[in-house]
Design a protein around this motif. Structure first.
Motif, PDB file in Angstrom:
ATOM      1  N   MET A  14       0.999  -1.327  -0.246  1.00 51.21           N
ATOM      2  CA  MET A  14       0.157  -0.073   0.060  1.00 51.21           C
ATOM      3  C   MET A  14       1.297   1.139  -0.241  1.00 51.21           C
ATOM      4  O   MET A  14       1.682   0.893   0.678  1.00 51.21           O
ATOM      5  CB  MET A  14      -1.120   0.290   1.087  1.00 51.21           C
ATOM      6  N   THR A  15       0.799   2.129  -0.808  1.00 50.88           N
ATOM      7  CA  THR A  15       1.489   3.422  -1.090  1.00 50.88           C
ATOM      8  C   THR A  15       1.041   4.018  -0.096  1.00 50.88           C
ATOM      9  O   THR A  15      -0.342   3.830   0.849  1.00 50.88           O
ATOM     10  CB  THR A  15       2.201   4.166  -2.051  1.00 50.88           C
ATOM     11  N   VAL A  16       1.883   5.286   0.672  1.00 48.97           N
ATOM     12  CA  VAL A  16       1.652   6.030   1.123  1.00 48.97           C
ATOM     13  C   VAL A  16       0.238   7.620   0.475  1.00 48.97           C
ATOM     14  O   VAL A  16      -0.385   7.631   2.076  1.00 48.97           O
ATOM     15  CB  VAL A  16       2.649   6.869   1.426  1.00 48.97           C
ATOM     16  N   LYS A  17      -0.417   7.456  -0.516  1.00 48.81           N
ATOM     17  CA  LYS A  17      -1.225   8.039  -0.377  1.00 48.81           C
ATOM     18  C   LYS A  17      -2.212   7.580  -0.364  1.00 48.81           C
ATOM     19  O   LYS A  17      -3.227   7.462  -0.126  1.00 48.81           O
ATOM     20  CB  LYS A  17      -0.892   8.564  -2.457  1.00 48.81           C
ATOM     21  N   LYS A  18      -2.023   6.206  -0.638  1.00 46.96           N
ATOM     22  CA  LYS A  18      -3.984   4.946  -0.337  1.00 46.96           C
ATOM     23  C   LYS A  18      -3.637   5.090   0.970  1.00 46.96           C
ATOM     24  O   LYS A  18      -4.989   5.018   1.619  1.00 46.96           O
ATOM     25  CB  LYS A  18      -3.038   3.720  -0.856  1.00 46.96           C
ATOM     26  N   LYS A  19      -2.742   5.383   1.806  1.00 51.05           N
ATOM     27  CA  LYS A  19      -2.861   4.888   3.476  1.00 51.05           C
ATOM     28  C   LYS A  19      -3.444   6.208   4.184  1.00 51.05           C
ATOM     29  O   LYS A  19      -4.219   6.138   4.633  1.00 51.05           O
ATOM     30  CB  LYS A  19      -1.372   4.929   4.410  1.00 51.05           C
ATOM     31  N   ARG A  20      -3.066   7.436   3.169  1.00 49.53           N
ATOM     32  CA  ARG A  20      -3.636   8.761   3.717  1.00 49.53           C
ATOM     33  C   ARG A  20      -4.441   8.814   3.420  1.00 49.53           C
ATOM     34  O   ARG A  20      -6.010   9.304   4.618  1.00 49.53           O
ATOM     35  CB  ARG A  20      -2.557   9.868   3.337  1.00 49.53           C
ATOM     36  N   ILE A  21      -5.234   8.459   2.001  1.00 44.97           N
ATOM     37  CA  ILE A  21      -7.201   8.698   1.806  1.00 44.97           C
ATOM     38  C   ILE A  21      -7.323   7.544   2.535  1.00 44.97           C
ATOM     39  O   ILE A  21      -8.712   7.928   2.554  1.00 44.97           O
ATOM     40  CB  ILE A  21      -6.908   8.160   0.337  1.00 44.97           C
ATOM     41  N   LEU A  22      -7.288   6.428   2.850  1.00 45.53           N
ATOM     42  CA  LEU A  22      -7.523   5.473   3.616  1.00 45.53           C
ATOM     43  C   LEU A  22      -7.753   5.823   5.250  1.00 45.53           C
ATOM     44  O   LEU A  22      -9.372   6.217   6.253  1.00 45.53           O
ATOM     45  CB  LEU A  22      -7.107   4.303   3.959  1.00 45.53           C
ATOM     46  N   ALA A  23      -7.048   6.737   5.997  1.00 48.20           N
ATOM     47  CA  ALA A  23      -7.084   7.705   7.022  1.00 48.20           C
ATOM     48  C   ALA A  23      -8.217   8.577   7.423  1.00 48.20           C
ATOM     49  O   ALA A  23      -8.780   8.113   8.107  1.00 48.20           O
ATOM     50  CB  ALA A  23      -5.459   7.729   7.514  1.00 48.20           C
ATOM     51  N   SER A  24      -8.292   9.017   5.858  1.00 54.32           N
ATOM     52  CA  SER A  24      -8.685  10.176   5.848  1.00 54.32           C
ATOM     53  C   SER A  24     -10.228  10.356   5.862  1.00 54.32           C
ATOM     54  O   SER A  24     -11.449  11.006   6.335  1.00 54.32           O
ATOM     55  CB  SER A  24      -8.628  11.316   4.638  1.00 54.32           C
ATOM     56  N   THR A  25     -10.044   8.654   5.455  1.00 48.72           N
ATOM     57  CA  THR A  25     -12.219   8.640   5.175  1.00 48.72           C
ATOM     58  C   THR A  25     -12.875   8.300   6.551  1.00 48.72           C
ATOM     59  O   THR A  25     -13.959   8.053   6.412  1.00 48.72           O
ATOM     60  CB  THR A  25     -12.221   7.355   4.004  1.00 48.72           C
ATOM     61  N   LEU A  26     -11.658   7.203   7.170  1.00 46.84           N
ATOM     62  CA  LEU A  26     -12.554   6.786   7.776  1.00 46.84           C
ATOM     63  C   LEU A  26     -12.272   7.958   9.230  1.00 46.84           C
ATOM     64  O   LEU A  26     -13.383   6.986   9.776  1.00 46.84           O
ATOM     65  CB  LEU A  26     -10.537   5.940   9.178  1.00 46.84           C
ATOM     66  N   PHE A  27     -11.244   8.856   9.465  1.00 46.18           N
ATOM     67  CA  PHE A  27     -12.088   9.952  10.002  1.00 46.18           C
ATOM     68  C   PHE A  27     -13.539  11.061  10.363  1.00 46.18           C
ATOM     69  O   PHE A  27     -13.627  11.481  10.920  1.00 46.18           O
ATOM     70  CB  PHE A  27     -10.938  10.672  10.318  1.00 46.18           C
ATOM     71  N   VAL A  28     -13.713  10.388   8.949  1.00 47.83           N
ATOM     72  CA  VAL A  28     -14.733  11.210   8.328  1.00 47.83           C
ATOM     73  C   VAL A  28     -16.085  10.475   8.632  1.00 47.83           C
ATOM     74  O   VAL A  28     -16.742  11.082   9.740  1.00 47.83           O
ATOM     75  CB  VAL A  28     -14.489  11.877   6.754  1.00 47.83           C
ATOM     76  N   LEU A  29     -15.748   8.676   8.023  1.00 46.90           N
ATOM     77  CA  LEU A  29     -16.297   8.601   8.872  1.00 46.90           C
ATOM     78  C   LEU A  29     -17.051   7.742  10.169  1.00 46.90           C
ATOM     79  O   LEU A  29     -18.298   7.883  10.946  1.00 46.90           O
ATOM     80  CB  LEU A  29     -16.443   6.908   8.219  1.00 46.90           C
ATOM     81  N   ILE A  30     -16.046   8.186  10.893  1.00 51.03           N
ATOM     82  CA  ILE A  30     -16.068   8.415  12.071  1.00 51.03           C
ATOM     83  C   ILE A  30     -16.372   9.398  13.316  1.00 51.03           C
ATOM     84  O   ILE A  30     -17.152   9.671  14.220  1.00 51.03           O
ATOM     85  CB  ILE A  30     -14.982   7.889  13.195  1.00 51.03           C
ATOM     86  N   SER A  31     -16.805  10.416  12.498  1.00 56.42           N
ATOM     87  CA  SER A  31     -16.800  11.921  12.883  1.00 56.42           C
ATOM     88  C   SER A  31     -18.168  11.874  12.679  1.00 56.42           C
ATOM     89  O   SER A  31     -19.455  12.022  13.397  1.00 56.42           O
ATOM     90  CB  SER A  31     -16.196  13.302  12.068  1.00 56.42           C
ATOM     91  N   PHE A  32     -18.859  11.643  11.578  1.00 56.59           N
ATOM     92  CA  PHE A  32     -20.280  11.157  10.851  1.00 56.59           C
ATOM     93  C   PHE A  32     -21.073  10.080  12.046  1.00 56.59           C
ATOM     94  O   PHE A  32     -22.517  10.509  12.743  1.00 56.59           O
ATOM     95  CB  PHE A  32     -20.350  10.754   9.708  1.00 56.59           C
ATOM     96  N   MET A  33     -20.129   9.113  12.638  1.00 59.72           N
ATOM     97  CA  MET A  33     -21.095   8.242  13.702  1.00 59.72           C
ATOM     98  C   MET A  33     -20.879   8.818  14.990  1.00 59.72           C
ATOM     99  O   MET A  33     -21.783   8.847  15.461  1.00 59.72           O
ATOM    100  CB  MET A  33     -20.340   7.134  13.656  1.00 59.72           C
ATOM    101  N   CYS A  34     -20.196   9.590  15.245  1.00 63.19           N
ATOM    102  CA  CYS A  34     -20.389  10.557  16.883  1.00 63.19           C
ATOM    103  C   CYS A  34     -21.421  12.007  16.330  1.00 63.19           C
ATOM    104  O   CYS A  34     -21.783  11.400  17.705  1.00 63.19           O
ATOM    105  CB  CYS A  34     -18.897  11.022  16.982  1.00 63.19           C
ATOM    106  N   MET A  35     -21.505  12.443  15.735  1.00 61.41           N
ATOM    107  CA  MET A  35     -22.301  13.133  15.592  1.00 61.41           C
ATOM    108  C   MET A  35     -23.561  12.368  15.102  1.00 61.41           C
ATOM    109  O   MET A  35     -25.082  13.081  16.125  1.00 61.41           O
ATOM    110  CB  MET A  35     -22.162  14.262  14.472  1.00 61.41           C
ATOM    111  N   ALA A  36     -24.092  11.741  15.182  1.00 65.46           N
ATOM    112  CA  ALA A  36     -25.494  10.547  15.202  1.00 65.46           C
ATOM    113  C   ALA A  36     -26.035  10.160  16.837  1.00 65.46           C
ATOM    114  O   ALA A  36     -26.794   9.413  16.738  1.00 65.46           O
ATOM    115  CB  ALA A  36     -25.455   9.319  14.772  1.00 65.46           C
ATOM    116  N   GLN A  37     -25.023   9.691  17.698  1.00 63.83           N
ATOM    117  CA  GLN A  37     -25.302   9.308  19.029  1.00 63.83           C
ATOM    118  C   GLN A  37     -26.193  10.225  19.326  1.00 63.83           C
ATOM    119  O   GLN A  37     -25.787  11.125  19.873  1.00 63.83           O
ATOM    120  CB  GLN A  37     -24.050   9.530  19.662  1.00 63.83           C
ATOM    121  N   VAL A  38     -27.041  10.137  20.386  1.00 63.45           N
ATOM    122  CA  VAL A  38     -28.104  10.665  20.923  1.00 63.45           C
ATOM    123  C   VAL A  38     -27.357  10.644  22.498  1.00 63.45           C
ATOM    124  O   VAL A  38     -26.858  10.404  22.993  1.00 63.45           O
ATOM    125  CB  VAL A  38     -29.043   9.458  21.104  1.00 63.45           C
ATOM    126  N   THR A  39     -27.851  12.669  22.848  1.00 60.90           N
ATOM    127  CA  THR A  39     -27.526  12.752  23.933  1.00 60.90           C
ATOM    128  C   THR A  39     -28.115  12.025  24.585  1.00 60.90           C
ATOM    129  O   THR A  39     -28.963  12.263  25.098  1.00 60.90           O
ATOM    130  CB  THR A  39     -27.056  13.974  23.566  1.00 60.90           C
TER     131      THR A  39
END
Length: 65
Positions: free
Chosen positions: A1-26
């Protein structure tokens, strides 16, 4: 896996995690706290008396040995 693919994967995971955190009910805010100056519960007093008798018994048994 190249560095560029790793960065894209990491960025995508961070975005998805932030959406899941916002979907949590307080949770709802806590209710009013009890009035200050309430007496200590009977269970705490019973526990302290039990601990005192248990400690005295242990000391007496250890002194007999």
């Amino acid at each position: 896996m190249t560095v560029k693919k790793k960065r894209i994967l990491a960025s995508t995971l961070f975005v998805l995690i932030s959406f899941m955190c916002m979907a949590q009910v307080t949770p709802p805010p806590p209710g009013p706290s009890p009035a200050p100056g309430l007496p200590i519960d009977g269970g705490v007093l019973f526990g302290m008396i039990f601990a005192l008798f248990y400690g005295v018994r242990k000391v007496m048994i250890n002194n007999k040995r």
